[in-house]
Design a protein around this motif. Structure first.
Motif, PDB file in Angstrom:
ATOM      1  N   SER A   4       0.990  -1.126  -0.529  1.00  0.00           N
ATOM      2  CA  SER A   4      -0.330   0.119   0.045  1.00  0.00           C
ATOM      3  C   SER A   4       0.850   1.126  -0.152  1.00  0.00           C
ATOM      4  O   SER A   4       0.289   2.028  -0.455  1.00  0.00           O
ATOM      5  CB  SER A   4      -1.271   0.753   0.908  1.00  0.00           C
ATOM      6  OG  SER A   4      -0.287  -0.349   2.682  1.00  0.00           O
ATOM      7  N   HIS A   7       2.737   3.884  -4.775  1.00  0.00           N
ATOM      8  CA  HIS A   7       1.445   3.937  -5.365  1.00  0.00           C
ATOM      9  C   HIS A   7       1.961   3.667  -6.484  1.00  0.00           C
ATOM     10  O   HIS A   7       0.793   4.206  -8.015  1.00  0.00           O
ATOM     11  CB  HIS A   7       1.828   5.609  -5.989  1.00  0.00           C
ATOM     12  CG  HIS A   7       1.783   6.218  -4.346  1.00  0.00           C
ATOM     13  ND1 HIS A   7       2.493   8.147  -4.014  1.00  0.00           N
ATOM     14  CD2 HIS A   7       1.179   6.675  -2.897  1.00  0.00           C
ATOM     15  CE1 HIS A   7       2.183   8.094  -2.359  1.00  0.00           C
ATOM     16  NE2 HIS A   7       1.058   7.376  -2.149  1.00  0.00           N
ATOM     17  N   VAL A  18      -5.189  -3.341 -11.260  1.00  0.00           N
ATOM     18  CA  VAL A  18      -5.820  -2.428 -10.373  1.00  0.00           C
ATOM     19  C   VAL A  18      -4.510  -2.182  -9.676  1.00  0.00           C
ATOM     20  O   VAL A  18      -3.615  -2.260  -9.225  1.00  0.00           O
ATOM     21  CB  VAL A  18      -6.734  -3.094  -9.094  1.00  0.00           C
ATOM     22  CG1 VAL A  18      -6.141  -1.568  -8.069  1.00  0.00           C
ATOM     23  CG2 VAL A  18      -7.816  -3.467  -9.388  1.00  0.00           C
ATOM     24  N   ARG A  19      -4.759  -0.562 -10.131  1.00  0.00           N
ATOM     25  CA  ARG A  19      -3.276   0.307  -9.743  1.00  0.00           C
ATOM     26  C   ARG A  19      -3.768   1.913  -9.603  1.00  0.00           C
ATOM     27  O   ARG A  19      -5.021   1.881 -10.069  1.00  0.00           O
ATOM     28  CB  ARG A  19      -2.382   0.608 -10.535  1.00  0.00           C
ATOM     29  CG  ARG A  19      -2.413   1.091 -11.865  1.00  0.00           C
ATOM     30  CD  ARG A  19      -1.445   1.063 -13.015  1.00  0.00           C
ATOM     31  NE  ARG A  19      -1.086   0.977 -14.652  1.00  0.00           N
ATOM     32  CZ  ARG A  19      -1.266   2.475 -15.279  1.00  0.00           C
ATOM     33  NH1 ARG A  19      -1.174   3.444 -14.221  1.00  0.00           N
ATOM     34  NH2 ARG A  19      -2.145   2.369 -16.178  1.00  0.00           N
ATOM     35  N   ALA A  20      -2.769   2.940  -9.194  1.00  0.00           N
ATOM     36  CA  ALA A  20      -3.143   3.994  -8.815  1.00  0.00           C
ATOM     37  C   ALA A  20      -2.815   5.002 -10.057  1.00  0.00           C
ATOM     38  O   ALA A  20      -1.811   4.111 -10.943  1.00  0.00           O
ATOM     39  CB  ALA A  20      -2.487   4.856  -7.706  1.00  0.00           C
ATOM     40  N   TRP A  29     -10.064   8.358 -16.862  1.00  0.00           N
ATOM     41  CA  TRP A  29     -10.386   7.967 -15.240  1.00  0.00           C
ATOM     42  C   TRP A  29     -11.889   8.407 -14.818  1.00  0.00           C
ATOM     43  O   TRP A  29     -12.999   7.823 -14.578  1.00  0.00           O
ATOM     44  CB  TRP A  29     -10.028   8.357 -14.069  1.00  0.00           C
ATOM     45  CG  TRP A  29     -10.125   8.035 -12.632  1.00  0.00           C
ATOM     46  CD1 TRP A  29      -9.809   6.910 -12.340  1.00  0.00           C
ATOM     47  CD2 TRP A  29     -10.745   8.666 -11.314  1.00  0.00           C
ATOM     48  NE1 TRP A  29     -10.329   6.375 -10.387  1.00  0.00           N
ATOM     49  CE2 TRP A  29     -10.867   7.651 -10.734  1.00  0.00           C
ATOM     50  CE3 TRP A  29     -11.084   9.538 -12.121  1.00  0.00           C
ATOM     51  CZ2 TRP A  29     -11.992   8.308  -9.278  1.00  0.00           C
ATOM     52  CZ3 TRP A  29     -12.458  10.259 -10.899  1.00  0.00           C
ATOM     53  CH2 TRP A  29     -12.620   9.516  -9.439  1.00  0.00           C
ATOM     54  N   LEU A  59      -7.876   5.016  -7.528  1.00  0.00           N
ATOM     55  CA  LEU A  59      -7.200   3.933  -8.687  1.00  0.00           C
ATOM     56  C   LEU A  59      -8.123   3.489  -9.169  1.00  0.00           C
ATOM     57  O   LEU A  59      -9.505   4.252  -9.914  1.00  0.00           O
ATOM     58  CB  LEU A  59      -7.617   2.858  -6.782  1.00  0.00           C
ATOM     59  CG  LEU A  59      -7.148   3.111  -5.846  1.00  0.00           C
ATOM     60  CD1 LEU A  59      -7.569   2.192  -4.663  1.00  0.00           C
ATOM     61  CD2 LEU A  59      -5.340   3.382  -5.823  1.00  0.00           C
ATOM     62  N   ARG A  72     -11.668   6.334  -5.771  1.00  0.00           N
ATOM     63  CA  ARG A  72     -11.413   7.463  -4.724  1.00  0.00           C
ATOM     64  C   ARG A  72     -11.308   7.894  -3.910  1.00  0.00           C
ATOM     65  O   ARG A  72     -12.549   7.169  -2.657  1.00  0.00           O
ATOM     66  CB  ARG A  72     -11.631   8.827  -5.190  1.00  0.00           C
ATOM     67  CG  ARG A  72     -10.612  10.586  -5.019  1.00  0.00           C
ATOM     68  CD  ARG A  72     -10.845  11.506  -6.358  1.00  0.00           C
ATOM     69  NE  ARG A  72     -12.104  11.889  -5.353  1.00  0.00           N
ATOM     70  CZ  ARG A  72     -12.648  12.894  -4.968  1.00  0.00           C
ATOM     71  NH1 ARG A  72     -11.616  12.599  -3.910  1.00  0.00           N
ATOM     72  NH2 ARG A  72     -13.524  13.645  -4.755  1.00  0.00           N
ATOM     73  N   MET A 109      -9.774  -2.475  -5.060  1.00  0.00           N
ATOM     74  CA  MET A 109      -9.721  -1.058  -4.489  1.00  0.00           C
ATOM     75  C   MET A 109      -9.558  -1.009  -3.238  1.00  0.00           C
ATOM     76  O   MET A 109      -9.040  -0.290  -2.387  1.00  0.00           O
ATOM     77  CB  MET A 109     -10.603  -0.843  -5.559  1.00  0.00           C
ATOM     78  CG  MET A 109      -9.918  -0.767  -7.329  1.00  0.00           C
ATOM     79  SD  MET A 109     -11.257  -0.040  -8.089  1.00  0.00           S
ATOM     80  CE  MET A 109     -12.476  -0.314  -8.305  1.00  0.00           C
ATOM     81  N   ARG A 112      -6.759  -2.532  -1.164  1.00  0.00           N
ATOM     82  CA  ARG A 112      -5.909  -1.863  -1.394  1.00  0.00           C
ATOM     83  C   ARG A 112      -5.616  -0.598  -0.105  1.00  0.00           C
ATOM     84  O   ARG A 112      -4.830   0.227   0.375  1.00  0.00           O
ATOM     85  CB  ARG A 112      -5.567  -1.279  -2.822  1.00  0.00           C
ATOM     86  CG  ARG A 112      -4.511  -0.548  -3.038  1.00  0.00           C
ATOM     87  CD  ARG A 112      -4.393  -0.095  -4.542  1.00  0.00           C
ATOM     88  NE  ARG A 112      -3.021   0.769  -4.192  1.00  0.00           N
ATOM     89  CZ  ARG A 112      -2.211  -0.172  -6.046  1.00  0.00           C
ATOM     90  NH1 ARG A 112      -1.933  -1.180  -5.867  1.00  0.00           N
ATOM     91  NH2 ARG A 112      -1.187   0.941  -5.562  1.00  0.00           N
ATOM     92  N   ASP A 113      -7.009   0.513  -0.721  1.00  0.00           N
ATOM     93  CA  ASP A 113      -7.110   1.699  -0.103  1.00  0.00           C
ATOM     94  C   ASP A 113      -7.745   1.873   1.392  1.00  0.00           C
ATOM     95  O   ASP A 113      -6.453   2.267   2.218  1.00  0.00           O
ATOM     96  CB  ASP A 113      -8.679   2.461  -0.218  1.00  0.00           C
ATOM     97  CG  ASP A 113      -8.856   3.785   0.108  1.00  0.00           C
ATOM     98  OD1 ASP A 113      -8.203   4.776  -0.031  1.00  0.00           O
ATOM     99  OD2 ASP A 113      -9.583   4.137   1.277  1.00  0.00           O
TER     100      ASP A 113
END
Length: 426
Positions: A4, A7, A18-20, A29, A59, A72, A109, A112-113
């Protein structure tokens, strides 16, 4: 799952990534967000979305180069019972394209967040749930309730006589530029008094006042009025719009209040007096109001106020740091209740002793003592701000009472003078 802290880390789920997103990917986005929110016709607001972008906080799910899921989060402060604030991870803009549902994108997501939020020191995470059955599996529970009203002016005949006013005070309409300045300062003072309230940034006021407009926004300049006391201090604010409608030769307009802030009852009385006395208006709609707001009881006929059809839960909450969250709020009575919490993501799992003192302070610490109540992380989130009771959750088989009377005992500890609420959508 990826680290995490990184970035650039990429998580893979069901062959998808899945990524930023980088700041240069914000336009795509936004396009994916509009599509996921069933508004593909809305143009991309790239400049606005770039202002929302923070490294690692926006993300996306990718199918090849195409973005097919969005997510987000941002940091905010959440007011808790007693007036303290805790750091909160606010989650928004969550969408998955219909062609890619049930492939683990939301879970990837979210996990991860939340991991990143816990690492940053967020005590809780919050979100507004568009659908009820999505977020419980991530440990979120409904934590605030709204209580809007529809008022028929021909039936209520205005406010009761003898209500307290503000000697020497005055109410004035203000411009949108004045609203941005005066409203922001007033809200900063008010939010510390209301459990469940969160911060509002500059961009929130810019969009509310129409200085910043995005495709899809249906902005109509509101009437904006502020109340000042005899010393000239701003103590209240109301925003409203009027739908101009006539029944033949007779005016039949509806006034809709979009924002109402009052630091005390006399200020509220002065502002409601304005709202309820506008010429041509026969109905007043107040979609957003705190559950403890006394508005109906201020009317000559409270039956003229009927519950708004949009009433219901708004903010959902999950606890990330049990000790920090429960140590920050105040309590209604001294006592001790032991909670056995089942949290599938692990943040709140275990046995916790909630211990409160005569002065309203308390703490929640790990223990090996026998548990009094057994509940999930979602139910813990619902109880945290005091918007829900353990007794009602037990009656609904959402919480198990392991010691007779423990639910009622927990309710005494967790009770609050004001039920949690926030007027701020995010």
């Amino acid at each position: 799952m990826g680290n995490s802290n990184d970035h650039a880390a990429v998580d893979t789920v069901s062959g998808l990534q899945v990524r930023a997103v980088s700041v240069d990917e914000v336009a795509e986005w936004n396009r994916a967000l509009n599509f996921g929110f069933l508004r593909p016709e809305v143009a991309v607001a790239e400049d606005l979305r770039r202002r929302y972008w923070e490294p690692g906080r926006m993300l996306a799910g990718f199918d090849g180069e195409r973005q097919i899921a969005t997510f987000r989060s941002f940091d905010t402060e959440l007011t808790v019972p007693g007036g303290a604030v805790v750091p909160a991870d606010a989650i928004t803009n969550v969408a998955v394209t219909a062609t890619h549902r049930r492939r683990g994108l939301l879970s990837a997501m979210m996990r991860r967040d939340l991991a990143a939020a816990a690492e940053r020191g967020s005590a809780v995470a919050i979100l507004a749930a568009a659908e009820y059955n999505i977020y419980g599996r991530f440990g979120f529970g409904p934590a605030t309730q709204g209580a809007g009203w529809n008022i028929e002016l021909r039936r209520t005949r205005g406010l009761r006589e003898g209500l307290p006013g503000v000697p020497g005070g005055r109410t004035d309409f203000v411009t949108m530029a004045e609203l941005r300045e005066l409203g922001a300062d007033l809200h900063e003072r008010w939010r510390r008094t209301q459990p469940g309230a969160i911060e509002r940034d500059t961009l929130w006021w810019e969009r509310t006042s129409g200085e910043v407009r995005a495709p899809g926004d249906e902005f109509k300049e509101p009437f904006a009025a502020v109340h000042r006391d005899a010393a000239g201090e701003v103590t209240g604010l109301v925003l409203y719009r009027i739908a101009n409608k006539w029944d033949g030769a007779y005016p039949d307009c509806k006034l809709t209040v979009s924002e109402f802030i009052a630091l005390d009852l006399p200020t509220a009385v002065e502002l409601w007096r304005l709202v309820l006395s506008v010429d041509w208006v026969s109905r007043v709609e107040v979609p957003k109001l705190a559950p403890d707001d006394p508005l109906p009881l201020l009317l000559q006929d409270p039956r003229a106020a009927t519950p708004h059809e949009g009433n219901g839960d708004l903010v959902w909450l999950r606890v990330l740091d049990v000790e920090a969250a429960f140590g920050a709020r105040s309590y209604g009575a001294p006592g001790r209740v032991v909670l056995e919490v089942d949290d599938r993501l692990g943040y709140a799992s275990g046995r916790w002793a909630l211990e409160t003192a005569e002065d309203g302070t308390g703490r929640c610490v790990r223990t090996t003592d026998d548990a009094d109540l057994a509940l999930g992380a979602s139910e813990l989130g619902s109880l945290y701000l005091g918007a829900e009771t353990a007794s009602r959750l037990a009656a609904a088989a959402l919480l198990t009472e392991l010691r007779p009377g423990a639910a009622a005992a927990a309710d005494l500890l967790l009770r609050t003078p004001l039920r949690a609420w926030t007027p701020t959508e995010f």
